[in-house]
Design an enzyme around this catalytic site. Structure first.
Site, PDB file in Angstrom:
ATOM      1  CB  SER A 157      -0.938  -0.052   1.209  1.00 51.64           C
ATOM      2  OG  SER A 157      -1.935   0.913   1.106  1.00 51.64           O
ATOM      3  CG  ASP A 322      -6.223  -3.602  -3.745  1.00 50.89           C
ATOM      4  OD1 ASP A 322      -7.054  -2.711  -3.487  1.00 50.89           O
ATOM      5  OD2 ASP A 322      -5.017  -3.507  -3.485  1.00 50.89           O
ATOM      6  CG  HIS A 355      -5.712  -2.077  -0.072  1.00 53.36           C
ATOM      7  ND1 HIS A 355      -4.766  -2.021  -1.076  1.00 53.36           N
ATOM      8  CD2 HIS A 355      -5.225  -1.309   0.938  1.00 53.36           C
ATOM      9  CE1 HIS A 355      -3.763  -1.238  -0.684  1.00 53.36           C
ATOM     10  NE2 HIS A 355      -4.008  -0.810   0.525  1.00 53.36           N
TER      11      HIS A 355
END
Lengths: 381, 202
Positions: A157, A322, A355
């Protein structure tokens, strides 16, 4: 004494802190006269100092990436899944370092630290920091640790974006960049979500323009809303559906606005736990760092140009479900690297967790991650 | 592990120091061989997870993607050779894949099972069954092969698409070449191997 932790955990760890006296000029034009970074390390640095790996954390994480702080801790570090003996980032082979980013609220200098100019906490006066500021501060941190070149800089991320920034800004200081569930920059939709989160915090009556500390309160309602919103974007529709469906807590409608659906209960619980121990000003700063992240902007908005002088080898990983930073966003990074004839491998992991998959023990993910890190280790001995 | 003889033939065609793209590269055996013996670098493309894992283990640059989605990630003329071994018959649009190969590469190399081989013809004509052999080990219902073709079919498509064939070899299942195959490739060759480029005339 019996070992209280799992055998594949680094076990008990103690955070360390390091002080920097040299002023740090920030992208926003301000300067931090001095600052501290809190960090943790796992494993042993080898004699040639070639086995060090830097792990970069995501939006609301910290330096506590693996292991436990207390014998009776039930919760391990945030990337316990991937860091430890025999795990993808194998602490038997690597010296693993994770530092809390500047502007954080888990020990490194941030809004809760004392502002030397006033003698009171910075609060809203803490300068807005960027991912580039972080890599700059971490370069000094690397110097202080005596690590000239990281075997790998790794992150998921926002942490993955930081790894990308490292490869662009400090090409000679890393041999591999592992970029997981990231994007080359935020989309308008991503920024929009961040803005709603910020508005939730800033419109809380307890926010007091960021000076809530002086009023002895915390903007908990705003922070909770921000976290609830964020949390929805970390999960996939499937994952939420699988976990909660439309299940009701009491089995029937209450025809009111109390918690009824299990998903509501879950979100509120998550948000409460989060808001208790996270600082609202830090949350605002971190979302801004995300919004501003755009390494290509310095290179005519051409990512291939930005990555052209990178010398690291790249491993890019995305997850099919995601939607916060979709596979298509990872492939933008891959495409730029291919345009540059850079060494890159890309794995698109079939996963329903959204995610947050990058934090989860998904066998295919751990296998390719481990396989790649084995390659990193082979030349790092 | 010894290189599949078919890949040995391909590697003989590839100039040392060149850059290649291997479509459907499997476990990366060709790329690894070319890297270790001929200083050839490039990327492999695979959709299968196990193959991706093996490529990463071998230190091959591997991009996990679906060939049918095209090669849009690759710029035009970015490779000396684009190789596709035993995969052409398994993609949805072989003709488009050939176009893509010659967009991103200077030359293309493909191998495919020749459906015109006498045994295949015999099985279909005499027994009335879809051919099953060592080269075509699948039954009709579980075969990944969507577009089987013959040597003649492939060459006809090349003519139609103005693709110039630079080299052709047909071999049997032991990857042996013979005089007979040279004169009757479509009848006697089991595996066809071609090197080609975009034709001069437009």
């Amino acid at each position: 004494m019996p070992e209280p932790f799992p055998a594949d955990s680094v076990g008990l760890v103690v955070p360390k802190s390091i002080h920097f006296d040299e002023p740090l000029s920030l992208d926003g034009g301000k300067t931090l006269e001095y600052y501290d970074l809190v960090y943790e390390t796992y494993g042993e640095l080898n004699a040639s100092r070639s086995n060090a790996v830097l792990v970069c954390h995501a939006l609301s994480s910290d330096a506590h990436a693996a292991g436990y702080h207390h014998v009776d801790d039930r919760k391990s570090g945030w990337w316990e899944t991937c860091i430890g003996p025999g795990k993808p980032i194998d602490t038997e082979r690597f010296f693993v370092v994770c530092s809390n980013n500047l502007g954080g609220c888990r020990g490194s200098t941030g809004p809760m630290s004392t502002n030397p100019a006033t003698g009171r906490p910075y609060g809203p006066d803490f300068p807005v920091v960027t991912v580039k500021d972080w890599t700059r501060s971490q370069a000094r941190f690397s110097d202080a640790l005596g690590i000239k070149q990281w075997a790998a800089v790794i992150g998921g991320s926002l942490g993955g974006m930081q790894a990308l920034q490292w490869a662009i800004d400090l090409p000679n200081r890393l041999r591999h960049a592992v970029v997981i569930a990231a994007a080359p920059k935020l989309s308008a939709q991503n920024i929009a979500f961040n803005e709603v989160a910020r508005q939730a915090i800033r419109s809380d009556p307890d926010f007091y323009d960021g000076r809530y500390d002086e009023h002895g309160v915390k903007p908990l309602r705003g922070l909770k809303l921000a976290r609830m919103l964020g949390h929805i974007t970390y999960l996939s529709d499937d994952a939420m559906g699988g976990k909660f469906g439309r299940e009701l807590r009491d089995g029937k409608f209450g025809f009111g606005f109390d918690v009824e659906f299990q998903v509501e209960s879950y979100l509120r619980h998550q948000a409460e736990a989060f808001a208790e121990h996270f600082d609202a000003n830090t949350y605002l700063l971190m979302t801004k760092a995300l919004d501003y992240f755009d390494p290509a902007a310095d290179y005519d908005h051409n990512l291939a140009k930005a990555l052209d002088h990178a010398t690291a080898k790249f491993f890019v990983v995305s997850f099919t479900s995601d939607w916060r930073f979709s596979s298509a966003r990872s492939r933008e990074i891959v495409k730029a690297l291919l345009d540059d004839d850079q060494d890159v491998s890309y794995a698109e992991i079939e996963a329903h967790q959204g995610h947050d998959a990058f934090l989860m023990p998904i066998p295919h993910y751990l296998d390719v991650f481990r396989a790649y890190m084995n390659r990193v280790a082979e030349v790092s001995r | 592990m010894a290189l599949r003889p078919e890949l040995e033939i391909i590697s003989e065609w590839i100039a040392p120091g060149s850059r290649i793209l291997d479509l459907g590269c499997g476990d990366g055996v060709l790329l690894k061989y070319l890297r270790d013996t001929r200083n050839v670098n490039g990327y492999g493309i695979e959709i299968d997870y196990q193959n991706v894992l093996q490529c990463i283990e071998a230190g091959i640059n591997i991009i996990q993607t679906d060939l049918d989605a095209g090669l849009s990630e690759f710029d035009a003329d970015s490779f000396d050779y684009v190789v596709m071994s035993q995969t052409l018959q398994a993609v949805h649009y072989p003709d488009r894949v050939l176009d893509e190969m010659l967009r991103v590469g200077r030359e293309g190399i493909v191998t495919f099972p020749n459906f015109g081989h006498w045994l295949a013809r015999f099985q279909l004509a005499i027994t009335g069954h879809m051919p099953v052999s060592n080269i075509l080990p699948y039954d009709w219902y579980n075969s990944p092969n969507l577009h089987l073709c013959t040597v003649k079919d492939f060459e006809q498509l090349c003519t139609k698409k103005n693709i110039e064939i630079l080299e052709r070899t047909v071999v049997d299942q032991r990857h042996k070449r013979s005089l007979g195959m040279r004169f009757a490739p479509n009848l006697l060759g089991e595996i066809a191997i071609y090197r080609f480029r975009r034709g001069k005339k437009s």
